[in-house]
Each structure stands twice: as C-alpha cells, then as structure tokens.
Design a protein around this motif. Structure first.
Motif, mmCIF file in Angstrom:
data_model
loop_
_atom_site.group_PDB
_atom_site.id
_atom_site.type_symbol
_atom_site.label_atom_id
_atom_site.label_comp_id
_atom_site.label_asym_id
_atom_site.label_seq_id
_atom_site.Cartn_x
_atom_site.Cartn_y
_atom_site.Cartn_z
ATOM 1 N N LEU A 1 36.023 72.737 -8.937
ATOM 2 C CA LEU A 1 35.538 73.287 -7.673
ATOM 3 C C LEU A 1 35.974 72.400 -6.521
ATOM 4 O O LEU A 1 35.432 71.348 -6.284
ATOM 5 N N THR A 2 37.012 72.841 -5.815
ATOM 6 C CA THR A 2 37.547 72.061 -4.703
ATOM 7 C C THR A 2 37.848 72.978 -3.532
ATOM 8 O O THR A 2 37.782 74.197 -3.646
ATOM 9 N N GLY A 3 38.237 72.403 -2.433
ATOM 10 C CA GLY A 3 38.713 73.172 -1.287
ATOM 11 C C GLY A 3 37.706 74.176 -0.779
ATOM 12 O O GLY A 3 36.539 73.868 -0.554
ATOM 13 N N VAL A 4 38.181 75.416 -0.605
ATOM 14 C CA VAL A 4 37.369 76.486 -0.028
ATOM 15 C C VAL A 4 36.111 76.729 -0.843
ATOM 16 O O VAL A 4 35.017 76.816 -0.300
ATOM 17 N N SER A 5 36.249 76.814 -2.155
ATOM 18 C CA SER A 5 35.080 77.070 -3.001
ATOM 19 C C SER A 5 34.046 75.965 -2.860
ATOM 20 O O SER A 5 32.856 76.225 -2.752
ATOM 21 N N SER B 1 32.301 76.098 0.614
ATOM 22 C CA SER B 1 31.390 77.243 0.669
ATOM 23 C C SER B 1 30.157 76.998 -0.186
ATOM 24 O O SER B 1 29.040 77.297 0.232
ATOM 25 N N LEU B 2 30.357 76.446 -1.367
ATOM 26 C CA LEU B 2 29.231 76.168 -2.253
ATOM 27 C C LEU B 2 28.252 75.213 -1.588
ATOM 28 O O LEU B 2 27.039 75.384 -1.695
ATOM 29 N N GLY B 3 28.774 74.242 -0.856
ATOM 30 C CA GLY B 3 27.907 73.306 -0.141
ATOM 31 C C GLY B 3 27.027 74.002 0.878
ATOM 32 O O GLY B 3 25.849 73.667 1.032
ATOM 33 N N VAL B 4 27.578 75.001 1.574
ATOM 34 C CA VAL B 4 26.790 75.757 2.559
ATOM 35 C C VAL B 4 25.665 76.513 1.854
ATOM 36 O O VAL B 4 24.521 76.510 2.301
ATOM 37 N N PHE B 5 25.982 77.169 0.740
ATOM 38 C CA PHE B 5 24.940 77.893 -0.005
ATOM 39 C C PHE B 5 23.864 76.918 -0.466
ATOM 40 O O PHE B 5 22.672 77.160 -0.287
ATOM 41 N N ARG B 6 24.275 75.811 -1.060
ATOM 42 C CA ARG B 6 23.322 74.818 -1.570
ATOM 43 C C ARG B 6 22.445 74.268 -0.450
ATOM 44 O O ARG B 6 21.228 74.200 -0.588
ATOM 45 N N ASP B 7 23.063 73.901 0.664
ATOM 46 C CA ASP B 7 22.315 73.306 1.775
ATOM 47 C C ASP B 7 21.314 74.269 2.401
ATOM 48 O O ASP B 7 20.358 73.841 3.040
ATOM 49 N N ASN B 8 21.529 75.574 2.202
ATOM 50 C CA ASN B 8 20.619 76.585 2.757
ATOM 51 C C ASN B 8 19.694 77.180 1.704
ATOM 52 O O ASN B 8 19.010 78.175 1.955
ATOM 53 N N GLY B 9 19.701 76.607 0.500
ATOM 54 C CA GLY B 9 18.780 77.045 -0.547
ATOM 55 C C GLY B 9 19.127 78.362 -1.203
ATOM 56 O O GLY B 9 18.260 79.022 -1.771
ATOM 57 N N VAL B 10 20.413 78.755 -1.151
ATOM 58 C CA VAL B 10 20.848 80.010 -1.775
ATOM 59 C C VAL B 10 21.541 79.660 -3.088
ATOM 60 O O VAL B 10 22.533 78.926 -3.107
ATOM 61 N N CYS C 1 38.936 82.589 -7.062
ATOM 62 C CA CYS C 1 37.576 82.042 -7.182
ATOM 63 C C CYS C 1 36.598 82.915 -6.413
ATOM 64 O O CYS C 1 36.950 83.520 -5.407
ATOM 65 N N ARG C 2 35.374 83.005 -6.906
ATOM 66 C CA ARG C 2 34.348 83.837 -6.272
ATOM 67 C C ARG C 2 32.975 83.287 -6.601
ATOM 68 O O ARG C 2 32.846 82.357 -7.385
ATOM 69 N N PHE C 3 31.980 83.874 -5.994
ATOM 70 C CA PHE C 3 30.594 83.483 -6.249
ATOM 71 C C PHE C 3 29.834 84.681 -6.784
ATOM 72 O O PHE C 3 30.021 85.804 -6.330
ATOM 73 N N ALA D 1 34.781 78.099 5.483
ATOM 74 C CA ALA D 1 36.024 78.176 4.712
ATOM 75 C C ALA D 1 37.164 78.775 5.528
ATOM 76 O O ALA D 1 38.234 79.035 5.003
ATOM 77 N N HIS D 2 36.924 79.017 6.823
ATOM 78 C CA HIS D 2 37.930 79.538 7.762
ATOM 79 C C HIS D 2 38.395 80.951 7.451
ATOM 80 O O HIS D 2 39.549 81.286 7.684
ATOM 81 N N PHE D 3 37.484 81.788 6.928
ATOM 82 C CA PHE D 3 37.784 83.202 6.782
ATOM 83 C C PHE D 3 37.701 83.833 8.163
ATOM 84 O O PHE D 3 36.978 83.362 9.026
ATOM 85 N N THR D 4 38.424 84.917 8.370
ATOM 86 C CA THR D 4 38.329 85.647 9.623
ATOM 87 C C THR D 4 37.662 86.986 9.362
ATOM 88 O O THR D 4 37.702 87.506 8.250
#
Length: 87
Positions: A4-8, A11-20, A35-37, A64-67
């Motif tokens: 689990l590196t880069g974008v994944s 993104s995983l850190g954002v989910f974890r930090d927000n309790g998701v 890769c996906r969630f 993750a810089h998605f548009t």
C-alpha cells in the motif's frame, strides 16, 4: 509484505483519520493500477452516516489528486467511452 503506497496509502490515511473503516484491495490481489477500497454498508447506517462517508471519500480523492466533473456525463460522452463491438 506491504504493497500500500502512493495514492492508495494517502487515501487510506484520510479514511483512517476520519474514522471510516475501509478494506484496501491492492496488488497482488489486483493489478497495481486497479487498487480500490471496499466499503461495508449496513441497514443500521443512517443517511447522515452515508453523507459523512461521501464527504470523506471526496476528501480522500482530492488528497490523491483526483479530478471531478462538474456536470454528469452526457449520453454522447458515454457512447464515446464505451467499447464498441468489432464490425
């Protein structure tokens, strides 16, 4: 082994930090570019819960810089992106 590196990872850190809670599906289970969630939705989740998670998904995608498109795709745009059968 941890893949689990880069974008994944960001993104995983954002989910974890927000309790998701999400389950990352990463290489070698899928290709490195696929890769996906995985989210688990239950009947006990409220509309408020869903709205919160969608906000966190948006935050994770921006990290993750998605548009994002401001308008839904038109039928014409969808038809151009669809694989056409060989003649």
């Amino acid at each position: 082994m941890h893949f689990l590196t880069g974008v994944s990872g960001s993104s995983l850190g954002v989910f974890r930090d927000n309790g998701v809670f999400v389950v990352p599906i990463v290489y070698p289970a899928v290709s490195r570019k696929a890769c996906r969630f995985r989210f688990t939705v239950m009947a006990s989740h409220t509309q408020s819960d869903m709205d919160f998670v969608l906000g966190v998904v948006e935050k994770a995608m921006r990290t993750a810089h998605f548009t994002f498109q401001s308008e839904p795709a038109t039928d014409e745009a969808r038809s151009r992106s669809t694989i056409q059968p060989a003649a």
